[in-house]
Design an enzyme around this catalytic site. Sequence first.
Site, short mmCIF file in Angstrom:
data_model
loop_
_atom_site.label_atom_id
_atom_site.label_comp_id
_atom_site.label_asym_id
_atom_site.label_seq_id
_atom_site.Cartn_x
_atom_site.Cartn_y
_atom_site.Cartn_z
N LYS A 67 0.76 -1.17 -0.04
CA LYS A 67 -0.12 -0.02 0.11
C LYS A 67 0.81 1.31 0.03
O LYS A 67 0.79 2.38 -0.85
CB LYS A 67 -0.98 -0.08 1.14
CG LYS A 67 -1.94 -1.20 1.14
CD LYS A 67 -2.63 -1.25 2.51
CE LYS A 67 -2.01 -1.40 3.81
NZ LYS A 67 -1.50 -2.60 3.84
N THR A 68 1.74 1.35 1.05
CA THR A 68 2.73 2.31 1.11
C THR A 68 3.45 2.79 -0.24
O THR A 68 3.52 3.82 -0.78
CB THR A 68 3.66 2.15 2.28
OG1 THR A 68 2.88 2.13 3.53
CG2 THR A 68 4.59 3.69 2.16
N ASP A 112 -1.75 6.96 6.72
CA ASP A 112 -1.44 5.42 7.07
C ASP A 112 -2.44 4.95 8.15
O ASP A 112 -2.63 6.05 8.95
CB ASP A 112 -0.09 5.05 7.42
CG ASP A 112 0.13 3.59 6.89
OD1 ASP A 112 -0.42 2.99 6.40
OD2 ASP A 112 1.43 3.33 6.74
N THR A 161 -5.27 -1.50 7.15
CA THR A 161 -5.44 -3.16 6.94
C THR A 161 -6.48 -3.61 7.45
O THR A 161 -6.87 -4.78 7.30
CB THR A 161 -4.29 -3.47 8.05
OG1 THR A 161 -4.29 -2.92 9.51
CG2 THR A 161 -2.93 -3.39 7.82
N ARG A 220 6.82 -8.21 1.56
CA ARG A 220 7.58 -8.09 2.89
C ARG A 220 8.17 -9.10 3.53
O ARG A 220 9.34 -9.23 3.72
CB ARG A 220 6.91 -7.07 3.89
CG ARG A 220 8.12 -6.67 5.03
CD ARG A 220 7.22 -5.89 6.04
NE ARG A 220 7.10 -4.58 5.60
CZ ARG A 220 5.89 -3.82 5.93
NH1 ARG A 220 4.89 -4.44 6.60
NH2 ARG A 220 5.76 -2.63 5.52
#
Length: 339
Positions: A67-68, A112, A161, A220
Amino acid sequence: MFVKPQTSPKPTKEDESLDLTLRPKTWAEYVGQEKTKRNLEIIIEAAKQRKEAPEHLLFHGGSGLGKTSLAYLIAKEIGANIRVTSGPAIERAGDLAAILTNLSEGDVLFIDECHRLNKLIEEYLYPVMESSKLNIIIGKGPMAKTMELKLPRFTFIGATTRAALISAPLRNRFGATFQLDFYSQEDIEKILQRSSRILKVEADPKALKIIAQRSRFTPRVANRLLKRVRDFAQVEGKGVITPDLAQKSLSFLEIDEIGLENGDRRILRVIIKKFEGGPIGLQALAAATSEEQDSILDIYEPYLMQLGFIERTSRGRMATKAAYQHLGIKYKRDQDLLL
Ligand SMILES: Nc1ncnc2c1ncn2[C@@H]1O[C@H](COP(=O)(O)OP(=O)(O)OP(=O)(O)O)[C@@H](O)[C@H]1O
Ligand SMILES: [Mg+2]
């Protein structure tokens, strides 16, 4: 000793620099999520043609799914500055006003964890999102006055999330919402190929396949495992990541062939042994496993559900036949599984 799971998608301190090093810098490097990318391309192109800032965008999906990275890519694509903050960091109306009044025309504001914005801040955001107007209240009591501030047109990108925790009025004010999904095995392998180039480590494609299979299909986690395996290869081997070394180091970390760790297995075992397969409520499961409810929701459950090992019913979580089989426990509930 409590060992932090290697496969938790949540960023650790150590991941922050790894995220930065490995964050995709171009659309071509941003692997997968094709539908989202295609839609964003159209939104951005249309906004460019109209010489306007793109509409406000909301990204939701598990931690570590990109997302980031997307927010940064969009800002780069439209040549905008990006301001980054998060829901819990904006405590008072004054914090929000300070951020908003510092924005310039066309900027991107990335918030965020926007499910953690407080109600008051959210309400200030509604007119901002609708018409770029910030209503500030000056003074208190009967003397209080509302002042309307016209803000530059900017693009608000929210990430979360927990889509379910975003209130409907906030959600409705985004021009478009995108859900990021788990990646395919092939996409994770592609990401690992690029990462090993950047980390300057030689890796056999078959070894990358092994890492990808255990990555919970989350970029990640894949990158973190690659780094672990690289260290192992350096100490135990000749620095080259071979399939054998990948296998050995991941079993050393107690990550099984589908990416489950002790924490995941404990959760499944508790549901099966202590609660006869479920259904069991979140609170009881957290208490019985000594895990926080948030960890169950954010770390363990999404992947266990993706694997089809846990089902969420109105009465709670249930372990499926596949979960019994994976743990090698005899499944004897065929009759009474009908809910
Ligand atoms: N599509 C992708 N292609 C290549 N690498 C990716 C992709 N998505 C994520 N990554 C890698 O994973 C790392 C984590 O991604 P990112 O920070 O964007 O996730 P996130 O969804 O914002 O997670 P969180 O919810 O924890 O903030 C990035 O730094 C990058 O290295
Ligand atoms: Mg993020």
